[in-house]
Design an enzyme around this catalytic site. Structure first.
Site, short mmCIF file in Angstrom:
data_model
loop_
_atom_site.label_atom_id
_atom_site.label_comp_id
_atom_site.label_asym_id
_atom_site.label_seq_id
_atom_site.Cartn_x
_atom_site.Cartn_y
_atom_site.Cartn_z
N HIS A 1 44.78 33.64 30.40
CA HIS A 1 43.83 34.68 30.04
C HIS A 1 43.18 34.36 28.69
CE1 HIS A 1 46.14 36.74 33.17
NE2 HIS A 1 45.11 37.55 33.32
N GLU B 1 36.63 34.61 44.49
CA GLU B 1 35.74 33.99 43.51
C GLU B 1 34.75 33.02 44.15
OE1 GLU B 1 38.92 34.58 42.91
OE2 GLU B 1 38.91 35.74 41.05
C1 LIG Z 1 42.00 34.21 41.20
C2 LIG Z 1 42.19 35.44 40.37
N1 LIG Z 1 41.22 36.34 40.30
C3 LIG Z 1 41.37 37.46 39.54
C4 LIG Z 1 42.52 37.69 38.86
C5 LIG Z 1 42.70 38.96 38.01
N2 LIG Z 1 43.65 39.86 38.66
C6 LIG Z 1 44.96 39.83 38.33
S1 LIG Z 1 45.87 40.82 39.31
C7 LIG Z 1 44.52 41.35 40.18
C8 LIG Z 1 44.68 42.30 41.32
C9 LIG Z 1 45.65 41.77 42.30
O1 LIG Z 1 45.78 42.60 43.41
P1 LIG Z 1 46.87 42.30 44.51
O2 LIG Z 1 46.75 40.89 44.95
O3 LIG Z 1 46.77 43.35 45.54
O4 LIG Z 1 48.24 42.41 43.71
P2 LIG Z 1 48.82 43.67 42.93
O5 LIG Z 1 48.35 43.56 41.52
O6 LIG Z 1 48.33 44.89 43.60
O7 LIG Z 1 50.29 43.53 43.00
C10 LIG Z 1 43.36 40.73 39.70
C11 LIG Z 1 42.01 40.95 40.22
C12 LIG Z 1 43.52 36.69 38.94
N3 LIG Z 1 44.69 36.81 38.29
N4 LIG Z 1 43.34 35.59 39.71
#
Ligand SMILES: Cc1ncc(C[n+]2csc(CCOP(=O)(O)OP(=O)(O)O)c2C)c(N)n1
Ligand SMILES: [Mg+2]
Lengths: 343, 327
Positions: free
Chosen positions: B129, B60
């Site tokens: 959220h 971000e």
């Molecule tokens: C700082 C932040 N940005 C965006 C999000 C929205 N978001 C939730 S899970 C996710 C993907 C996460 O990917 P990863 O870290 O690889 O974990 P996974 O879901 O694959 O276990 C996103 C973009 C968030 N929760 N926090």
């Protein structure tokens, strides 16, 4: 002498883990899988609100490192750590209550599903801000170091979260001060719809540790024995004051990012390929080969776990939501009342 | 004619503006291949390609700050923050770079970018959220802050933001994405930043709000009408710089004001609106300026009874209006 291939049965000695540990790992894997699948079903039936982040396919990655920790050791989770919650020993009814957001949930219904936490077992109720707990978890490790305690912290996160600035600040600090923390990256190849190669210019996320001066290792995250042994070594290092380790576990989430995600951005073959390496089946086959498990025992285990889950779900479905006024609690310590407006 | 939802209005606008101006590009999480978690950017990758529709890593700080840099060299970035809750890491770049760039360089450098921020509660999103956090940006001069409540405004304000010369925080309330629909003109149109809309005229009292709360306010006003209370309803549309003139004109007419805001009361936008009315329009007032706001707790709790308790609704607004009327 030409090498001959011998399909030798493994022995406990070769594996280097006790029968008890192997069965313990397996039980937690199975329980995690069954609970996760149950939650998916309950969500589809509309039995709880919000959403659900399944970790099916990734169980070994969280069960392996967590098994054998002390209560005082801390888990700093993200959103896909149901396996760590089960293994660290958060009572099943608390886990289910958190999903159902009922009054008997440790958070009293304040946060949304998959944000488990239980102080008694050193499990932090997370924020949803990715890598948020990587930072605060590192702070916990700093606290242990200052207090001269030999407790450790395990911070879990997805590979996607390692792109955040805060992640790097924390990990850098841990490297300087040799903090007692183990960073476990659950690399499931996807951050929501974004593939790993669009998240980082490196292939192995453990390479990130190089920049911070401590060991990083990439392993097969679906091999619970390997994960557990690798983590155990890192934990020992951390307890001995030798500093952090970054363990990247390559794994895969079988389903969507959340239950409302059709995950149509992935190729069918990729999913099929990874399902072949099911971490639960692999652990089970190993135990069968070792002769410490039978299909009959499995049936009995499944039955018992199902019963435990049934009971926890029934108990939570009977529970109420907290009264609306609960919203005013836990804002400050008790001597500082919250402003209340009567509309 | 076909009715357009608020989210469709946003998608349409992005298509149109990217078509119109090849300096415009998008960057954000899951906006390309996936078309956005709410599908606001659906189809844009296919049409404009990965150089103009960029799936970013979970960064971000960079989504905001990288966009500032691109704007500085002549592009028109539209970064997306997937949920307003996760805008916190971007704060450094938004507050220290975007908001102060023009000022600190004596106007040599500017930052024409539009940060799209998906926000808001009443969607069962829980603590992380459901946030809006508009007050943080509202309190930072140098930023423009808008929050459309209708598809028409969603389109018109987005066009103004993209075509303007300043950094704009464009809040999209997810509760409104598919809930509000209307027919939109075929021809190009814009809605000026800085202008409120009087949505319903009335003589007895003025209700001011924005975003999702505008809809709760108009519901309340319609119910009150049946009880003989004639409420004027103003949708601010732009939160910063806000339209004092339109609100003051209404206050002159009605002499009573209720301000409605979804976010917590303390430190919120309506505190400033209230203070300004009291400071500048005191002679016209017949009753204390009153507010209906979200609770003063850290964020919207998840469990449905607590979430409903947190949020202002038509009944709460109507009760406060009646109290003010009786003053
Ligand atoms: C700082 C932040 N940005 C965006 C999000 C929205 N978001 C939730 S899970 C996710 C993907 C996460 O990917 P990863 O870290 O690889 O974990 P996974 O879901 O694959 O276990 C996103 C973009 C968030 N929760 N926090
Ligand atoms: Mg991932």
């Amino acid at each position: 002498m030409p090498a001959t291939k011998i399909a030798a049965k493994p022995s406990l000695k070769q594996i280097g883990l006790s029968k008890e540990t192997l069965l313990g790992l397996y039980t937690n894997l199975l329980k995690t899988r069954m609970l996760d699948e149950r939650f998916r079903k309950l969500f589809r039936q509309g039995r709880f609100a919000g959403t659900y982040f399944s970790a099916v396919g990734q169980e070994a990655t969280t069960v392996g490192p967590t098994y054998g920790l002390r209560d005082e050791d801390i888990i700093a989770p993200s959103h896909r750590e149901i396996g760590a919650a089960v293994t660290k020993g958060i009572p099943l009814v608390h886990i289910v209550a958190q999903i159902y957001a009922r009054i008997n949930s440790p958070d009293k219904g304040k946060t949304h599903p998959c944000h488990y936490g239980w102080r008694e077992k050193g499990f932090i109720s997370p924020s949803s801000t990715l890598a948020g707990q990587t930072v605060t978890g590192t702070g916990c490790a700093m606290g242990f170091q200052i207090q001269k305690k030999d407790n450790v912290v395990i911070a879990f996160f997805g590979e996607g979260a390692t792109a955040r600035g805060g992640w790097h600040e924390a990990v850098n600090y841990a490297g300087i001060h040799k903090l007692p923390i183990i960073y476990v990256c659950q690399n499931n190849l996807w951050a929501e719809s974004v593939p790993a190669h669009r998240q980082a210019g490196i292939k192995d996320f453990s390479d990130r540790a190089k920049a911070y001066g401590f060991p990083g290792i990439t392993i097969d995250g679906n091999d619970v024995v390997l994960v557990h042994k690798t983590a155990a070594k890192a934990i020992e290092r951390a307890r001995n004051g030798e500093g952090p380790t970054l363990i990247e576990c390559k794994t895969y989430r079988w389903y969507g990012h959340s239950e409302i995600d059709p995950a149509d951005y992935r190729r069918e073959e990729e999913i099929i390929e990874w399902k072949k390496g099911d971490p639960i089946a692999r652990a089970e086959n190993l135990l069968l080969d070792l002769g410490i498990h039978t299909s009959k025992k499995r049936e009995a285990m499944v039955e018992q776990i199902n019963q435990e889950i049934d009971e926890a779900v029934a108990a939570c479905e009977k529970e109420k939501y907290a009264e609306p006024e609960e919203a005013y609690n836990d804002v400050y310590s008790e001597n500082f009342p919250v402003r209340r407006d009567d509309y | 004619m076909k009715k357009t939802t608020l989210i469709e209005a946003i998608t349409q606008t992005l298509f149109e503006e990217m078509e119109r101006d090849d300096r415009v590009f998008l960057i954000g999480q899951d906006i390309g291949l996936y078309g956005g978690v709410f599908k606001a950017t659906k189809g844009l990758l296919d049409r404009f390609g990965p150089e103009r529709v960029i799936d970013s890593p979970i960064s971000e700080v960079y989504i905001a700050g990288g966009s500032v840099g691109a704007a500085m060299v002549g592009l028109r970035p539209i970064p997306e923050i997937q949920f307003a809750d996760f805008i916190t890491p971007s704060m450094d770049q938004i507050i220290q770079q975007a908001a102060k760039l023009r000022y600190r360089t004596g106007g040599q450098w500017t930052c024409p970018m539009t940060i799209r921020v998906c926000c808001g509660g009443d969607v069962g999103g829980g603590l992380y959220h459901s946030q809006i956090n508009e007050q943080w940006f509202f309190s930072q001069p140098g930023l423009q802050v808008v929050m459309p409540a209708t598809p028409y405004d969603a389109k018109g304000l987005l066009k103004s933001a993209i075509r303007g010369e300043d950094p704009v925080i464009y809040f999209e309330h997810k509760r409104l994405y598919r809930w509000v629909k209307e027919e939109l003109p075929e021809d190009d149109f814009t809605v000026p930043i800085g202008k409120a809309a009087v949505r319903k005229e009335g003589d007895d009292i003025t209700i001011v709000s924005y975003g999702f709360m505008y809809h709760r306010s108009i519901e309340a006003a319609q119910a009150l009408e049946k009880e003989g209370v004639s409420a004027e309803v103003i949708d601010m549309r732009t939160i910063s710089p806000w339209d004092r003139e339109t609100i003051y004109e209404s206050v002159k007419k009605t002499s009573k004001v209720v301000l409605v805001q979804e976010s917590s009361k303390t430190g919120g936008v309506m505190g400033e609106v209230s203070a300004s009315i009291t400071e500048e329009m005191f002679d016209y007032l017949d009753a204390p300026v009153s507010r209906v706001c979200g609770l003063d707790v850290p964020a919207i709790p998840f469990a449905p009874p607590m979430e409903h308790f947190f949020l202002p609704n038509a009944e709460k607004i109507a009760r406060v209006v009646k109290k003010v009327m009786e003053y």
